[in-house]
Design a protein around this motif. Structure first.
Motif, mmCIF file in Angstrom:
data_model
loop_
_atom_site.group_PDB
_atom_site.id
_atom_site.type_symbol
_atom_site.label_atom_id
_atom_site.label_comp_id
_atom_site.label_asym_id
_atom_site.label_seq_id
_atom_site.Cartn_x
_atom_site.Cartn_y
_atom_site.Cartn_z
ATOM 1 N N LYS A 1 55.797 -18.883 -67.516
ATOM 2 C CA LYS A 1 54.999 -17.783 -68.063
ATOM 3 C C LYS A 1 55.528 -16.443 -67.590
ATOM 4 N N GLN A 2 55.828 -16.318 -66.296
ATOM 5 C CA GLN A 2 56.339 -15.056 -65.762
ATOM 6 C C GLN A 2 57.665 -14.687 -66.403
ATOM 7 N N LEU A 3 58.529 -15.669 -66.611
ATOM 8 C CA LEU A 3 59.831 -15.390 -67.209
ATOM 9 C C LEU A 3 59.697 -15.035 -68.685
ATOM 10 N N GLU A 4 58.829 -15.737 -69.397
ATOM 11 C CA GLU A 4 58.691 -15.487 -70.834
ATOM 12 C C GLU A 4 58.040 -14.141 -71.119
ATOM 13 N N VAL A 5 57.120 -13.713 -70.244
ATOM 14 C CA VAL A 5 56.505 -12.395 -70.430
ATOM 15 C C VAL A 5 57.559 -11.298 -70.424
ATOM 16 N N ASN A 6 58.634 -11.557 -69.688
ATOM 17 C CA ASN A 6 59.688 -10.559 -69.575
ATOM 18 C C ASN A 6 60.918 -10.912 -70.411
ATOM 19 N N GLY A 7 60.730 -11.759 -71.422
ATOM 20 C CA GLY A 7 61.765 -11.958 -72.412
ATOM 21 C C GLY A 7 62.744 -13.077 -72.173
#
Length: 804
Positions: free
Chosen positions: A579-585
């Protein structure tokens, strides 16, 4: 006329608790003498009058019933204080009590059960602990008879109010029945065996749902009674007709095998005095100074041949109910395995020896890392290893027993047992209890037949097969030679700098299990904070993101417990990281990209996905595998990414050729350089080291072993995911391999035949002859490539990377 409560030698001091009971009785004697005067007592006087009532009931036959009537009149706590006092009498004074007082004690216990006194279950359990195994004296047999009588006579109360007492009693009487069925026949002994059998059968037939909570040791005890007709019928129903027990969750005997037995059951077979002496021996006596303590213990508790039967109970207590603290593990206190070795030598009868060995290895047969505790199996492996070479007879006998146990204990479920034993070896190596199974399989003094049987056992299970090739790399403190199958001398000269090798303690065959128990107090908070910072780091720099991600994963795999403060299950951590990585693309384990010829164009190079893959390869930690399983179930191509990673390593290694110095490799080998750098960083305890130590030589042999380890990790991951699948017909490994391989087949500059060569070189057992792989091969290769592959197959050159 009053009597003495206890009988003790003149040279021994009077127990303080007995004096306190008598003092309270004398203080309240007038109150307990008719005519009775009832009053409301304050808290301190209430405890004192309870002590007086208990003492008067035990030593004054003329007023015993009057004392209990007075108790019924003044009780205001549901008999909680009184039951606690009775339990204390049983625990501290029973061994010294005169016989007449013991008779009255049983009567008092029966009254407390009848009135449903709060805590009567603890009183009964205390009495059960006083039943000694291997003891055929009148007093012990009488206690068995009376306790069974109380439980059968008050069945309805016990079954409703304290049902766990029934399973505790079942454990005790199943165990002592094995002794009582072998003692000399008499009218009284036959009656005792009949009553004990009746009680056990009733519990099993009417309360089997409760019996499931006893776990796998229930089966161990029932097997010892399979010659008794009543238990033979139960055994047949367990095996052939499980529905007769009317317990929905019980469909097969394997349900019990998978349940670990609680340590409270093992305490039932150890008297309080024996527990005190054993814990003292294992917590305070120094190794080398234990002989006089062992002699004293044997004289007091193992004084006759019949008492040998209790050694199996002591074994279970030491393995499963006494786990030393970190301080003890790191000290020179005698270890558990040494005490167990001594106990084995105390056994003279063959059946006692067999039962003791079974008690030692029983948890091995069904070991499951998610259910069982490694400390339960640690003593056995350390006894096996540390008996080499001085006591080879112990190592030989124990290993032969274990292998025979695997083959014969339950033939219909031998696959489950093989998996359990293999898992036990695997976790012992992963946690650093032993460095490698090579300490057994490479022992020159051990029988070649035994070594062959052990190797066959390990190779017969997917998890065990991976054990040899996928031993987890340990930063600094774990010998690296066992990981790459090199000797310690080779390791010092060609892989790791000498100072690092010395720091690792390569020469030590075993390590203490303290690494298993070290508890951290701040790790959960650290992980939580770093996850929060991961999103911030992504916006700053890619390098900071990868560094923080690797720190999170390494902290997680190195920590063995204490993460209750936050939800740090593998699934929760996998979800939060993605989730943290996907929020930032950035999508973790996104679609497999086609590697570019240039470093700048290769977006997967030094990516978060590659960091996760490398941690999985080097650590071989189950929690990382569970995270991969979570991502895979979220429709992410985890297998394709790991296979792509392995294939790229193999391709770049082919390009490197015979270059022995990694510093001379050019930019066309970016993944190989990063992988080798990460390997040296991992074994040195660092993170994201960019260069190989100058004193280390990276030769082709090391590179080939690292690459082979990567392919084995992929194969192991597929097996792990298949075993964890909830589907009735999981996807075959060959089909999954062909699917992942097809995802990697679009490399613009890599011929598909090269990829197939790497697959057959490193995964021959998975690829060769598999229908799905063959279909993919035919559909993707041209005729000339097929002919070339056929020639290579006929020459059996798939195992040689140089053929690439």
């Amino acid at each position: 006329m009053s009597q003495n409560l206890i009988s003790h030698p003149p040279h021994e001091s009077h127990p303080q608790f007995a004096l306190l009971l008598k003092e309270s009785y004398l203080t309240h004697l007038q109150t307990l003498t008719p005519p009775l005067q009832f009053t409301i007592f304050c808290s301190s006087n209430y405890v004192s009058i309870n002590r007086a009532i208990l003492y008067g009931s035990l030593v004054e036959p003329s007023i015993a019933k009057t004392c209990l009537k007075y108790l019924h009149a003044i009780v205001n706590d549901g008999y909680l204080v009184f039951c606690g006092l009775v339990s204390r009498v049983v625990d501290e004074l029973y061994g010294k009590m005169v016989d007449v007082c013991k008779v009255r004690l049983i009567w008092i216990v029966g009254v407390m059960v009848e009135v449903n006194g709060i805590g009567f279950g603890g009183v009964v359990v205390s009495l059960l602990r006083r039943i000694e195994g291997g003891e055929f004296g009148e007093g012990n047999l009488w206690l068995c008879y009376e306790v069974v009588g109380v439980l059968m006579g008050k069945w309805d109360v016990v079954a409703v109010e304290e049902p766990t007492v029934l399973t505790s009693a079942l454990y005790v009487f199943l165990r002592v029945l094995g002794d009582h069925c072998r003692m000399e026949r008499s009218r009284r002994s036959d009656e005792l065996v009949r009553r004990e059998t009746e009680f056990c059968v009733r519990v099993l037939r009417e309360q089997f749902g409760l019996c499931l909570n006893m776990g796998r040791d229930l089966i161990r005890l029932l097997k010892d009674l399979s010659h008794v007709p009543e238990f033979c019928d139960i055994w047949k129903d367990l095996m052939l007709n499980p529905g007769v027990f009317r317990t929905p969750e019980f469909s097969d005997i394997s349900v019990l095998y998978r349940r670990r037995t609680s340590s409270r059951y093992f305490l039932l077979r150890i008297t309080p005095e024996m527990e005190v002496q054993l814990r003292f021996l294992l917590s305070h006596v120094k190794l080398g100074g234990q002989k006089r303590h062992q002699i004293w213990f044997a004289k007091k508790f193992l004084y006759s041949p019949e008492k040998e039967t209790i050694i199996s109970d002591i074994m279970r207590f030491i393995c499963c109910a006494h786990h030393p603290t970190n301080e003890v593990l790191q000290s020179d206190v005698i270890p558990r395995w040494a005490v167990i070795g001594w106990l084995l030598k105390c056994c003279q009868k063959s059946n006692a020896v067999a039962n003791a060995k079974l008690a030692l290895f029983y948890d091995w047969l069904f070991f499951d890392e998610g259910v069982d505790n490694i400390m339960n199996i640690e003593p056995a492996i350390l006894l096996l290893v540390n008996s080499i070479p001085r006591y080879m007879d112990i190592t030989h006998n124990l290993l032969e027993f274990l292998l025979s146990l695997v083959e014969n204990y339950d033939v219909e479920r031998i696959g489950m047992i093989i998996k359990g034993v293999s898992s036990a070896f695997s976790i012992l190596i992963k946690r650093g209890v032993i460095c490698s199974v090579d300490v057994l399989t490479s022992c020159a003094s051990l029988s070649p037949i035994l070594k062959e049987r052990l190797q066959k056992l390990l190779l017969s299970n997917n998890e065990a097969r991976a054990l040899k090739d996928l031993q987890p790399l340990q930063p600094v403190v774990d010998p690296v030679s066992s990981v790459l199958n090199t000797t310690s001398d080779e390791l010092q000269t060609s892989v790791v700098p000498r100072n690092a090798a010395e720091a690792a303690g390569i020469s030590a065959p075993t390590v203490a299990c303290s690494s298993v128990l070290v508890n951290g107090e701040c790790e959960s908070q650290n992980i939580e904070n770093m996850i929060d910072k991961l999103g911030e780091s992504i916006t700053k720099s890619k390098e900071m993101r990868l560094l923080l991600l690797e720190k999170i994963l390494m902290l997680y795999v190195s920590h063995e417990g204490g993460l209750e403060a936050i939800d740090c299950s593998p699934e929760a951590l996998a979800h939060n990281l993605a989730k943290q990585l996907e929020v930032n693309g950035y999508r973790l384990f996104g679609p497999v990209e086609c590697p570019s010829n240039s470093l700048d164009g290769d977006e997967e190079f030094k990516s978060a996905t590659d960091v996760v893959i490398r941690v999985c390869i080097f650590s071989q930690n189950q929690k990382i595998l569970d995270m991969l399983l979570y991502w895979s179930r979220s429709s992410r191509p985890v297998g394709a990414h790991m296979l792509s990673y392995a294939l790229r390593l193999a391709f770049e290694a082919q390009m490197a050729g015979d270059k022995a110095n990694l510093h001379a490799m050019d930019a066309a080998m970016p993944l190989l350089r990063t992988h080798v750098n990460a390997y040296f960083a991992f074994i040195s305890g660092d993170i994201m080291v960019e260069t190989v130590p100058s004193s280390a030589t990276v030769d082709k042999e090391l590179i080939n072993k690292l690459i082979d380890r990567t392919f084995r990790s992929y194969e192991y991951m597929l097996s792990y995911m298949r075993d964890a699948s909830s589907e009735e017909s999981p996807i075959p490994l060959g089909m999954q391999l062909s699917t992942d391989l097809l995802s990697c087949s679009e490399w613009k500059t890599r011929r598909f035949s090269v990829l197939l060569h790497a697959i057959f070189s490193h995964l021959p057992d998975l690829a060769a002859g598999d229908e799905h792989v063959m279909r993919l091969l035919v559909s993707q290769l041209e005729q000339r490539d097929l002919v070339a592959l056929q020639i290579d197959l006929s020459l059996r050159s798939w195992r040689h990377p140089d053929a690439m």
